[in-house]
Design an enzyme around this catalytic site. Structure first.
Site, short mmCIF file in Angstrom:
data_model
loop_
_atom_site.label_atom_id
_atom_site.label_comp_id
_atom_site.label_asym_id
_atom_site.label_seq_id
_atom_site.Cartn_x
_atom_site.Cartn_y
_atom_site.Cartn_z
N ARG A 1 43.71 -10.02 -21.49
CA ARG A 1 43.37 -10.54 -22.82
C ARG A 1 43.20 -12.06 -22.79
NH1 ARG A 1 47.67 -8.43 -26.83
NH2 ARG A 1 48.97 -8.83 -25.02
N ASN B 1 44.50 -5.05 -26.35
CA ASN B 1 44.78 -3.84 -25.57
C ASN B 1 44.63 -2.65 -26.49
OD1 ASN B 1 45.45 -5.32 -23.29
ND2 ASN B 1 47.64 -5.25 -23.67
#
Length: 105
Positions: A27, A45
């Site tokens: 991320r 996620n």
């Protein structure tokens, strides 16, 4: 302004990254890449073990982001990136990391 002096045409990318992509800093990697390209949107996620990335900007910048997502950060193993392009919504002010298992906009 666009590359040839006309107005900038923005589109939307909805990408899902498959492979070993959680717990490896993916991320943050996607956030840094998107910010460097001047894109807006988010990354999170997904509960299925994938990473979802929604970004808006010029097509060339979104293509560059997809290439970066295909590479991924050190420690990741990217099996594939599913990418879909569509009209932009213009609803994002910046690019952000959203909490895990984010369902969408």
């Amino acid at each position: 302004m666009g590359a040839v002096g006309g107005p900038m045409i923005t589109i939307r990318l909805e990408a899902t990254v498959h492979g070993v992509v959680t717990g490896v800093g993916f991320r943050v990697f996607a956030f840094d890449a998107a910010r460097a390209l001047g894109l807006t949107g988010w990354v999170a996620n997904d509960r299925t073990g994938t990473v979802r990335c929604v970004a808006e900007g010029e097509r060339s910048d979104l293509d560059a982001l997809v290439r970066m997502l295909e590479r991924g950060p050190a420690g990741s193993i990217v099996d594939r990136v599913s990418a879909v392009f569509m009209p932009s919504t213009g609803s994002f002010r910046g690019f952000e990391i959203r909490s895990s298992w984010h369902g969408g906009d």
